[in-house]
Design a protein around this motif. Structure first.
Motif, PDB file in Angstrom:
ATOM      1  N   TYR A 242       0.803  -1.233   0.000  1.00  0.00           N
ATOM      2  CA  TYR A 242       0.000   0.000   0.000  1.00  0.00           C
ATOM      3  C   TYR A 242       0.834   1.280   0.000  1.00  0.00           C
ATOM      4  N   GLY A 243       2.180   1.165  -0.109  1.00  0.00           N
ATOM      5  CA  GLY A 243       2.979   2.363  -0.381  1.00  0.00           C
ATOM      6  C   GLY A 243       3.022   2.632  -1.876  1.00  0.00           C
ATOM      7  N   TYR A 244       2.471   1.658  -2.672  1.00  0.00           N
ATOM      8  CA  TYR A 244       2.368   1.768  -4.134  1.00  0.00           C
ATOM      9  C   TYR A 244       3.710   2.036  -4.810  1.00  0.00           C
ATOM     10  N   ALA A 245       4.788   1.467  -4.285  1.00  0.00           N
ATOM     11  CA  ALA A 245       6.098   1.600  -4.931  1.00  0.00           C
ATOM     12  C   ALA A 245       6.274   0.492  -5.963  1.00  0.00           C
ATOM     13  N   ALA A 246       7.421   0.504  -6.652  1.00  0.00           N
ATOM     14  CA  ALA A 246       7.738  -0.599  -7.563  1.00  0.00           C
ATOM     15  C   ALA A 246       8.055  -1.833  -6.733  1.00  0.00           C
ATOM     16  N   LYS A 247       7.819  -3.005  -7.296  1.00  0.00           N
ATOM     17  CA  LYS A 247       8.093  -4.234  -6.544  1.00  0.00           C
ATOM     18  C   LYS A 247       9.577  -4.345  -6.207  1.00  0.00           C
ATOM     19  N   GLY A 248       9.816  -4.887  -5.008  1.00  0.00           N
ATOM     20  CA  GLY A 248      11.193  -5.004  -4.533  1.00  0.00           C
ATOM     21  C   GLY A 248      11.498  -3.977  -3.462  1.00  0.00           C
ATOM     22  N   ALA A 249      10.472  -3.529  -2.715  1.00  0.00           N
ATOM     23  CA  ALA A 249      10.704  -2.485  -1.710  1.00  0.00           C
ATOM     24  C   ALA A 249       9.920  -2.721  -0.425  1.00  0.00           C
ATOM     25  N   SER A 250      10.670  -2.945   0.645  1.00  0.00           N
ATOM     26  CA  SER A 250      10.085  -3.100   1.973  1.00  0.00           C
ATOM     27  C   SER A 250      11.060  -2.477   2.963  1.00  0.00           C
ATOM     28  N   VAL A 251      10.593  -2.281   4.198  1.00  0.00           N
ATOM     29  CA  VAL A 251      11.470  -1.746   5.239  1.00  0.00           C
ATOM     30  C   VAL A 251      11.371  -2.650   6.465  1.00  0.00           C
ATOM     31  N   VAL A 252      12.520  -2.971   7.061  1.00  0.00           N
ATOM     32  CA  VAL A 252      12.525  -3.620   8.374  1.00  0.00           C
ATOM     33  C   VAL A 252      13.093  -2.605   9.362  1.00  0.00           C
ATOM     34  N   LEU A 253      12.407  -2.451  10.487  1.00  0.00           N
ATOM     35  CA  LEU A 253      12.773  -1.421  11.466  1.00  0.00           C
ATOM     36  C   LEU A 253      13.072  -2.046  12.822  1.00  0.00           C
ATOM     37  N   TYR A 254      13.983  -1.417  13.555  1.00  0.00           N
ATOM     38  CA  TYR A 254      14.326  -1.863  14.913  1.00  0.00           C
ATOM     39  C   TYR A 254      14.185  -0.711  15.885  1.00  0.00           C
ATOM     40  N   ARG A 255      13.906  -1.067  17.129  1.00  0.00           N
ATOM     41  CA  ARG A 255      13.735  -0.082  18.194  1.00  0.00           C
ATOM     42  C   ARG A 255      14.996   0.778  18.368  1.00  0.00           C
ATOM     43  N   THR A 256      16.176   0.164  18.199  1.00  0.00           N
ATOM     44  CA  THR A 256      17.421   0.922  18.374  1.00  0.00           C
ATOM     45  C   THR A 256      18.438   0.561  17.290  1.00  0.00           C
ATOM     46  N   ARG A 257      19.404   1.446  17.129  1.00  0.00           N
ATOM     47  CA  ARG A 257      20.483   1.164  16.182  1.00  0.00           C
ATOM     48  C   ARG A 257      21.291  -0.038  16.629  1.00  0.00           C
ATOM     49  N   ALA A 258      21.401  -0.208  17.947  1.00  0.00           N
ATOM     50  CA  ALA A 258      22.186  -1.340  18.467  1.00  0.00           C
ATOM     51  C   ALA A 258      21.547  -2.670  18.050  1.00  0.00           C
ATOM     52  N   LEU A 259      20.220  -2.708  18.045  1.00  0.00           N
ATOM     53  CA  LEU A 259      19.548  -3.935  17.578  1.00  0.00           C
ATOM     54  C   LEU A 259      19.807  -4.137  16.090  1.00  0.00           C
ATOM     55  N   ARG A 260      19.680  -3.067  15.331  1.00  0.00           N
ATOM     56  CA  ARG A 260      19.862  -3.183  13.882  1.00  0.00           C
ATOM     57  C   ARG A 260      21.244  -3.713  13.511  1.00  0.00           C
ATOM     58  N   LYS A 261      22.231  -3.319  14.290  1.00  0.00           N
ATOM     59  CA  LYS A 261      23.601  -3.744  14.009  1.00  0.00           C
ATOM     60  C   LYS A 261      23.708  -5.263  13.908  1.00  0.00           C
ATOM     61  N   ARG A 262      22.886  -5.956  14.691  1.00  0.00           N
ATOM     62  CA  ARG A 262      22.925  -7.425  14.672  1.00  0.00           C
ATOM     63  C   ARG A 262      22.399  -8.001  13.369  1.00  0.00           C
ATOM     64  N   GLN A 263      21.796  -7.168  12.552  1.00  0.00           N
ATOM     65  CA  GLN A 263      21.318  -7.658  11.256  1.00  0.00           C
ATOM     66  C   GLN A 263      22.456  -7.729  10.241  1.00  0.00           C
ATOM     67  N   PHE A 264      23.431  -6.863  10.369  1.00  0.00           N
ATOM     68  CA  PHE A 264      24.454  -6.708   9.337  1.00  0.00           C
ATOM     69  C   PHE A 264      25.385  -7.914   9.264  1.00  0.00           C
ATOM     70  N   PHE A 265      25.903  -8.138   8.058  1.00  0.00           N
ATOM     71  CA  PHE A 265      26.845  -9.229   7.850  1.00  0.00           C
ATOM     72  C   PHE A 265      28.166  -8.652   7.355  1.00  0.00           C
ATOM     73  N   VAL A 266      29.242  -9.072   7.999  1.00  0.00           N
ATOM     74  CA  VAL A 266      30.579  -8.608   7.603  1.00  0.00           C
ATOM     75  C   VAL A 266      31.500  -9.803   7.497  1.00  0.00           C
ATOM     76  N   TYR A 267      32.250  -9.877   6.408  1.00  0.00           N
ATOM     77  CA  TYR A 267      33.282 -10.907   6.265  1.00  0.00           C
ATOM     78  C   TYR A 267      34.567 -10.227   5.829  1.00  0.00           C
ATOM     79  N   THR A 268      35.591 -10.375   6.659  1.00  0.00           N
ATOM     80  CA  THR A 268      36.793  -9.550   6.451  1.00  0.00           C
ATOM     81  C   THR A 268      37.922 -10.259   5.702  1.00  0.00           C
ATOM     82  N   GLU A 269      37.770 -11.571   5.442  1.00  0.00           N
ATOM     83  CA  GLU A 269      38.920 -12.330   4.922  1.00  0.00           C
ATOM     84  C   GLU A 269      38.869 -12.648   3.433  1.00  0.00           C
ATOM     85  N   TRP A 270      37.897 -12.164   2.757  1.00  0.00           N
ATOM     86  CA  TRP A 270      37.726 -12.512   1.332  1.00  0.00           C
ATOM     87  C   TRP A 270      38.825 -11.873   0.486  1.00  0.00           C
ATOM     88  N   PRO A 271      39.402 -12.648  -0.441  1.00  0.00           N
ATOM     89  CA  PRO A 271      40.403 -12.050  -1.335  1.00  0.00           C
ATOM     90  C   PRO A 271      39.853 -10.863  -2.128  1.00  0.00           C
TER      91      PRO A 271
END
Ligand SMILES: *Cc1c(COP(=O)(O)O)cnc(C)c1O
Length: 486
Positions: A242-271
């Motif tokens: 019902y935001g009538y955007a193009a397909k491929g658009a949603s938002v996930v929200l967290y109460r705090t930035r600290a919670l959101r940080k747990r969503q992120f993925f980081v891999y530091t060893e890739w060539p």
């Protein structure tokens, strides 16, 4: 099939594609009640332009495309504000409701692993009406799914949920509203329980996020459901509904930035370098982000209010018309513009068959048996035609039911919990039924309603699971000669 040895001209390719779509549902005519959200030609043209402007850009690395970073940050902030968030509430854009839900479940699990390491076998407690994306998340991330039955009004039962909590529970879910019947789970009560037990509560506002705030502002009653409710840890809201955007658009929200940080993925060893990605997707289409930003800025609050006013009035007219038909009723107490039609004394799937014959596209639902409507602006002009056809469909169904009242299969339709399956399974199911695991049949069923009844009476739901897997395998099979356009 292989790539053609010689390519075609743009005109040839587009002509073939246009021809390929000849049998697709004609959603602009208001005949389709699912899958497409449409707010008019001007909005559509803008969305296409916005999408095309950022067609090639990739949201994976926002430092290369600061424009996309800005669009995403603004879309997330506007969504957080719309859903009662303060300055701390934040999130990310995703490709859709499913990805938003996957992310919320993963993040709740990561959070639990860090803060409650004694939990070795995490569980989540989810009302039966919640979207299957939660089952998908359970399946993908190894979280045990505990489904709780609903109350008679088809909303989540907080008492049952309370009893389903264990020391391993990491997440509870409420829907605002749930898709099948458009009814609201008691988010305020779930919030209290979440605070009491210190458990993460996710509110799934995928379909409601860009509808309920406007429904409420128009003066319709909407119970509390968003971040203004203190026990809510995360929310999902789809802009491509019902935001009538193009397909491929949603938002996930967290109460705090600290919670959101747990969503992120980081891999530091890739060539290939240090790799960081916010969500499931690697490459993120710039077009979808840009078009979502364009939609919010094009409609503005006034635009959304105007569209919501119209769709709510259309919904009410449809609901009143449906409730006035003897034998049919709108199920539960839907708050917005999605709802289900049920029947006590009629086979609602047979009514659905009659509507299909008249060119309407309505999804079939189960537990309880019902048809589903997602109302859009395109439905405003068709209300009367729809209701006329529906009255006729009910009349014909009644006659048919009366004629066949001794037919064993029809009887089983009436009393069974039924399963929704595509028509293509008819042959296989008929043979399964004939082999003794289902009711006796006098030849192959002619109508899908009978088919659903037969499926419902199969003794083992596992058979259905395997049949659907089989069906998906066939659906995704390589093209045959007859399908190629040579
Ligand atoms: C549509 C919907 C989803 C899933 O969203 P997708 O964009 O289809 O992945 C989840 N929850 C609810 C309540 C929905 O209506």
């Amino acid at each position: 099939m292989k790539i053609p040895s010689k390519g075609g001209t743009p005109e040839e390719i587009l002509a073939k594609m246009k021809a390929a779509g000849a049998n697709d549902a004609r959603w602009r005519d208001g005949r389709v009640f699912s899958l497409v959200y449409y707010a008019g030609e001007e909005a559509l043209a803008l969305l296409k332009d916005a999408y095309m402007m950022y067609f090639s850009e990739n949201g994976l690395n926002p430092s290369v495309f600061p424009s996309l970073r800005r669009f995403e940050a603004e879309v997330v902030a506007m969504t957080a504000h719309l859903l009662g968030g303060d300055a701390e509430v934040t999130g990310t854009m995703t490709a859709g409701g499913t990805e938003s839900i996957l992310m919320a479940v993963k993040t709740a699990k990561t959070f639990a692993q860090e803060t409650r390491p004694e939990i070795k076998a995490p569980e989540m407690v989810v009302p039966l009406s919640a979207h299957p994306a939660f089952d998908k998340a359970a399946h993908y991330f190894g979280v045990k799914m505990i489904h709780t039955p609903l109350k008679d009004d088809l909303t989540a039962d907080v008492e049952v949920i309370k009893r389903a909590l264990t020391p391993n529970t990491i997440l509870m879910v409420g829907s605002a509203p749930a898709y099948p019947q458009g009814v609201m789970d008691p988010i305020a009560e779930l919030s209290t329980l979440a605070r009491e037990k210190n458990i993460w509560l996710h509110v799934d506002a995928c379909v409601g996020g860009f509808m309920l705030p406007f429904v409420k502002k128009l003066g319709y009653p909407v119970p509390p459901f968003d971040f203004s409710t203190p026990g809510v840890s995360s929310m999902s809201a789809d802009i491509h509904k019902y935001g009538y955007a193009a397909k491929g658009a949603s938002v996930v929200l967290y109460r705090t930035r600290a919670l959101r940080k747990r969503q992120f993925f980081v891999y530091t060893e890739w060539p290939g370098g240090i790799y960081a990605s916010p969500s499931v997707a690697g490459t993120r289409p710039g077009g979808a982000i840009a078009a979502a930003w364009a939609a919010l800025n094009y409609f503005g609050e006034e635009g959304y209010l105007e569209i919501t006013k119209e769709t709510m009035e259309t919904t009410r007219r449809l609901q009143e018309g449906i409730n006035a038909i003897d034998g049919l009723k709108v199920l539960g107490a839907p708050v917005g513009t999605v709802f289900g039609i049920g029947a006590d004394t009629l086979d609602i799937y047979a009514v659905g068959d009659e509507m299909t014959l008249r060119g309407w596209v309505l999804d079939r639902q189960q537990n309880p048996a019902s048809l589903h409507l997602t109302v859009n602006r395109v439905h405003t002009p068709i209300v009367e035609t729809f209701l006329t056809d529906l009255r006729e469909a009910v009349r014909l169904t009644r006659e048919a039911t009366f004629r066949n009242v001794t037919n064993k299969m029809v009887k089983s339709v009436a009393k069974s919990a039924v399963k929704i399956l595509p028509k293509n399974l008819t042959g296989k199911l008929t043979s399964l039924a004939a082999s003794g695991s289902g009711p006796a049949t006098d030849g192959p069923p002619q109508r899908t309603a009978a088919l659903y009844g037969m499926i419902g009476s199969l003794p083992n739901r596992g058979d259905i699971h395997n049949l659907v897997l089989d069906f998906m395998d066939k659906l995704n099979a390589p093209p045959t000669d007859s399908q190629s356009d040579k």
